[in-house]
Design an enzyme around this catalytic site. Structure first.
Site, PDB file in Angstrom:
ATOM      1  N   SER A  37       4.723   2.721   7.856  1.00 11.05           N
ATOM      2  CA  SER A  37       4.448   1.541   7.035  1.00 11.05           C
ATOM      3  C   SER A  37       5.643   1.179   6.168  1.00 11.05           C
ATOM      4  O   SER A  37       6.229   2.030   5.489  1.00 11.05           O
ATOM      5  CB  SER A  37       3.246   1.795   6.116  1.00 11.05           C
ATOM      6  OG  SER A  37       2.053   1.541   6.782  1.00 11.05           O
TER       7      SER A  37
ATOM      8  N   ASP B 158       0.302  -7.739   1.390  1.00 12.26           N
ATOM      9  CA  ASP B 158       0.629  -6.321   1.577  1.00 12.26           C
ATOM     10  C   ASP B 158       2.138  -6.098   1.557  1.00 12.26           C
ATOM     11  O   ASP B 158       2.695  -5.361   2.374  1.00 12.26           O
ATOM     12  CB  ASP B 158       0.035  -5.779   2.878  1.00 12.26           C
ATOM     13  CG  ASP B 158       0.030  -4.254   2.917  1.00 12.26           C
ATOM     14  OD1 ASP B 158       0.173  -3.623   1.837  1.00 12.26           O
ATOM     15  OD2 ASP B 158      -0.078  -3.685   4.019  1.00 12.26           O
TER      16      ASP B 158
ATOM     17  N   HIS C 211       0.811  -1.221   0.000  1.00 14.61           N
ATOM     18  CA  HIS C 211       0.000   0.000   0.000  1.00 14.61           C
ATOM     19  C   HIS C 211       0.850   1.280   0.000  1.00 14.61           C
ATOM     20  O   HIS C 211       0.330   2.359  -0.193  1.00 14.61           O
ATOM     21  CB  HIS C 211      -0.984   0.006   1.181  1.00 14.61           C
ATOM     22  CG  HIS C 211      -0.372   0.149   2.543  1.00 14.61           C
ATOM     23  ND1 HIS C 211      -0.225  -0.897   3.424  1.00 14.61           N
ATOM     24  CD2 HIS C 211       0.115   1.239   3.191  1.00 14.61           C
ATOM     25  CE1 HIS C 211       0.303  -0.470   4.559  1.00 14.61           C
ATOM     26  NE2 HIS C 211       0.521   0.836   4.438  1.00 14.61           N
TER      27      HIS C 211
END
Length: 359
Positions: free
Chosen positions: A297, A184, A154
């Site tokens: 992230s 992911d 993402h």
């Protein structure tokens, strides 16, 4: 009587400080005998004078002194030997004690969180991915010296350009090699890179609840930020959207920005930080209370030996009103590094999402 006493006096030692000598002994004995004969009742019994001080015991003292000296010497030798044995045991114990050296991900100094940060920070980068709708900011982990970097899907999904900023402030462009929306995960590669500091990948199956961990990333664009905490739980079922843009607004966020300032995810049947949409995926995550914020992230979750044990991927934000009010409350999640290692070869081949061509 006098003659007998003189012979006794002659036998007295003559070498002590109180020895009377031959003449003195004879003179003393003669006068004593004469006095005894002149005294009343002398014919019945004569009493000799008290014997002079004899230094004989001085010789007897020498023997105990010598004995004590010998005992002291022996004790000293034995005591010294015992001390040497104790010192040797202490040294061996110190040398054979358990140690947990840092993996050489870079030049290390110090210990604890500071040692981990100094060792691993050179292998953690900031990633800016520009898409058709804006720019997202995340982090990444260098896994090879020629520029391969692991991050979240993402962070780079739909990216037209990808820029990598290293811990020394230098910047390079990168291309997306492969993505796996189901896990992911994504792999990018820096163009023209060589001799980069690569992180050491650990074993996430060996971590336990309560282990101390360190997180490094770029929250809100603050490159190389370090936080620490513990492993709060293992095998958490976390659900995140597969596609960039679902439940998200524009601007900076944790990988894919959204109205809540963090990447939306589901846990325990509830949605957090926005709507995850209809296209989603779930994975088993490591839960940590190390502070994670938008921009962490794709960054690293690290054990105290300097090994990467997870890729930070989601956080809970208590507010969904605006990104400015989002912040860490000690609920962060990371993809176990063993999941990453198992997927690397697939990512190098383009991954389940196929190969992209970010500039």
């Amino acid at each position: 009587m006098t003659e007998s006493y003189r012979r006794s006096g002659d036998e007295m030692p003559q070498d002590g400080p109180y020895g009377y000598g031959d003449n003195h002994g004879r003179h003393y004995g003669h006068e004593a005998g004469q006095a005894a004969q002149d005294a009343p009742g002398a014919g019945a019994q004569a009493f000799p004078p008290p014997p002079p001080y004899a230094p004989g015991p001085r010789r007897r003292v020498r023997r105990p002194v010598a004995l004590i000296a010998a005992v002291a010497l022996a004790s000293g030798l034995i005591g010294g030997g015992s001390a040497a044995l104790i010192a040797g045991a202490t040294t061996r114990s110190a040398q054979s004690g358990p140690s947990t050296p840092l993996v050489n991900a870079g030049k290390t100094s110090g210990s604890g969180v500071s040692g981990v940060a100094k060792a691993v920070s050179p292998a953690i980068v900031e990633i800016k991915a520009r898409t058709g709708s804006g720019e997202s900011t995340g982090s990444g982990v260098v896994v090879t010296s020629d520029g391969e970097i692991v991050t979240n899907n993402h962070v780079v999904a739909g990216a037209r350009t990808v820029t990598v900023t290293f811990s020394d402030g230098s910047r390079k462009t990168a291309k997306v090699v492969g993505t796996d929306a189901g896990k992911d995960l994504a792999l990018i590669k820096v163009r023209g890179a060589k001799n980069l500091t690569a992180a050491s990948l650990g074993d996430s199956d060996k971590i336990t609840v309560g282990d101390q961990v360190v997180a490094i990333g770029s929250p809100e664009g603050l490159t190389g930020s370090v936080t620490s905490g513990i492993v709060s739980a293992l095998n958490r079922d976390v659900t995140v959207p597969k596609e960039q843009g679902q439940g998200q607004g524009q601007g900076q966020g944790q990988g894919g920005p959204d109205d809540g300032g963090g990447w939306p995810f589901e846990f325990g049947g509830n949605q957090y930080n926005g709507d995850t949409g209809s296209s989603k995926t779930s994975y088993k995550a490591i839960q940590t209370d190390a502070s994670l914020n938008p921009g962490n992230s794709g960054g690293a979750l690290i054990n105290m030996q300097g090994q990467i044990v997870g890729i930070n991927s989601a956080m809970y934000s208590p507010s969904s009103a605006s990104s400015s009010s989002a912040g860490s409350v000690g609920l962060g999640f990371a993809i176990p590094i063993n999941t990453v290692k198992a997927d690397l070869d697939s990512l190098r081949g383009g991954g389940s999402g196929g190969s992209n061509s970010g500039v």
